[in-house]
Enzyme design. Structure first.
Site, PDB file in Angstrom:
ATOM      1  N   ASP A 152       0.821  -1.216   0.000  1.00 37.33           N
ATOM      2  CA  ASP A 152       0.000   0.000   0.000  1.00 37.33           C
ATOM      3  C   ASP A 152       0.853   1.263   0.000  1.00 37.33           C
ATOM      4  O   ASP A 152       0.513   2.253  -0.643  1.00 37.33           O
ATOM      5  CB  ASP A 152      -0.912   0.016   1.238  1.00 37.33           C
ATOM      6  CG  ASP A 152      -2.044  -0.987   1.110  1.00 37.33           C
ATOM      7  OD1 ASP A 152      -2.113  -1.673   0.060  1.00 37.33           O
ATOM      8  OD2 ASP A 152      -2.844  -1.096   2.052  1.00 37.33           O
TER       9      ASP A 152
ATOM     10  N   LYS B 230      -8.821   3.247  12.089  1.00 40.20           N
ATOM     11  CA  LYS B 230      -9.082   3.078  10.663  1.00 40.20           C
ATOM     12  C   LYS B 230      -8.905   1.591  10.378  1.00 40.20           C
ATOM     13  O   LYS B 230      -7.798   1.088  10.246  1.00 40.20           O
ATOM     14  CB  LYS B 230      -8.142   3.915   9.813  1.00 40.20           C
ATOM     15  CG  LYS B 230      -8.479   3.772   8.345  1.00 40.20           C
ATOM     16  CD  LYS B 230      -7.759   4.758   7.480  1.00 40.20           C
ATOM     17  CE  LYS B 230      -8.264   4.660   6.059  1.00 40.20           C
ATOM     18  NZ  LYS B 230      -8.054   3.301   5.485  1.00 40.20           N
TER      19      LYS B 230
END
Ligand code: NAD
Length: 349
Positions: free
Chosen positions: A39, A131
């Site tokens: 990512d 998150k």
């Protein structure tokens, strides 16, 4: 020759290359559930594209990933048009200080400054929560009964995964309590707990099948099975983080925290011990450091802390930009930790 060399390095050419590369990565990540790069690498290229597009808006391409949310819809699922679009979040990246190793907060502080200025206040009350590193889903309840579940898809249109969602044990098929809202649309994250992920990959290996890259891909792959019996065997978990539609209740929530409290009453799981309000940027940052410290011990993967303006009236005042609300930000954990996760998984595989 000189001409050709110059053309190769123009911003226009670089923008085109970035869009093509990022779109390929996004397809692998969102549609195939099989990312080929970490990512952090995707985020780095995305940032470079954003910067170039801001500087050269005349070269922005309509198919740029900055113009949309998430991925495409798979063949085989019915599509669902979201009554309220499912947006992304703006990110605050925070590389650590090279010398001290302290977290960087500059982008979060810039967000806080913009919010304060826009609202004309010295300090804002924020809600902070993990998150979650899973995938966003929308759950629709009519008169207390779960009638439809959909993935985010491209934000406007998602996949109808109702049958699969019904196998997720901590999602109520019927809302708890005496009084049921006439209509409720819950937003939240489907994920796989770290322990369930390890067990699943063990089974995959024993069966001679490919292991999943990380819990997020395992969760996405499991939820998007055309055969819900397979989904049922994969233990998925759901955390609620918001309400998109609500009607037929005596009193409407006035803040994000009131929304979460209502969701909890109606039977949804919240990240116990890790959601709450914090007034002013300094208090938010203390909570960020606490969450970062607890991160390795949490039973689920997170990649940052989401900070939202708590008051719904203030959220409305702040509004949205194209693909994300202006009243929320994902304060991400530094990239080197993201890379560590990938390495750890390589060892396991
Ligand atoms: P995002 O993941 O940065 O943020 C938006 C999402 O956060 C929401 O849709 C929701 O699912 C989730 N979320 C988790 N907890 C939440 C909470 N408490 N409140 C609200 N939302 C919450 O945005 P995105 O557009 O889904 O994905 C972008 C990210 O995906 C990038 O940062 C990148 O790391 C990754 N990505 C990686 C690749 C790759 O090839 N490795 C490709 C594409 C995207």
């Amino acid at each position: 020759h000189f001409q050709a060399a110059c053309t190769m390095s123009t911003p226009q050419h670089r923008i085109r290359t970035l869009v093509q590369t990022l779109n390929r990565y996004a397809h692998e990540y969102y549609t195939l559930d099989a990312p080929s790069v970490p990512d952090a690498e995707y985020d780095r290229l995305y940032r470079e594209l954003e910067t170039l597009e801001a500087e050269y808006p005349q070269f922005r391409l309509p198919e740029s990933p900055t113009q949309r949310v998430g991925g495409a819809v798979l063949d085989g699922f019915e599509t669902v048009v979201h009554a309220v679009p499912m947006l992304s979040l703006n990110n605050a990246f925070s590389p650590r200080d090279d010398e001290t190793g302290a977290f960087g907060h500059a982008e979060f502080l810039a967000f806080d400054e913009r919010v304060c200025k826009e609202l004309g206040v010295a300090q804002v009350e924020y809600a902070a929560e993990p998150k979650f590193d899973g995938l966003a889903v929308s759950l629709l309840y009519q008169n207390g009964i779960l009638v439809q579940a959909a993935t985010r898809g491209d934000g406007t249109t998602g996949e109808n995964v109702t049958e699969n969602i019904k196998t997720v044990r901590n999602i109520p098929l019927k809302l708890h309590g005496e009084k049921q809202p006439a209509l409720l649309e819950v937003r939240g994250e489907v994920l796989m707990l770290k322990a369930d992920f390890a067990a699943l990959n063990q089974r995959q290996l024993e069966a001679g099948q490919k292991p999943f890259a990380n819990p997020r891909n395992a969760a996405a792959g499991s939820l998007r099975q055309l055969d819900s019996k397979i989904t049922a065997q994969r233990k998925l978990h759901f955390f609620a983080y918001g309400i998109a539609q609500l009607s037929g209740v005596e009193r409407l929530p006035e803040s994000h925290m009131e929304e979460l409290a209502l969701l909890h009453e109606l039977g949804f799981s919240l990240p116990e011990g890790y959601f709450g309000t914090h007034t002013g940027a300094a208090a938010v940052l203390r909570e960020y450091e606490r969450l970062a410290e607890h991160r390795p011990r949490l039973p689920y993967e997170i990649d940052g802390m989401v900070v939202k303006v708590n008051s719904l009236a203030e959220q409305q005042q702040l509004g949205f930009v194209s693909r994300a609300p202006r009243w929320a930000i994902a304060h991400k954990f530094p990239a080197e930790e993201a890379l560590t996760t990938v390495e750890a998984i390589d060892v396991q595989v």
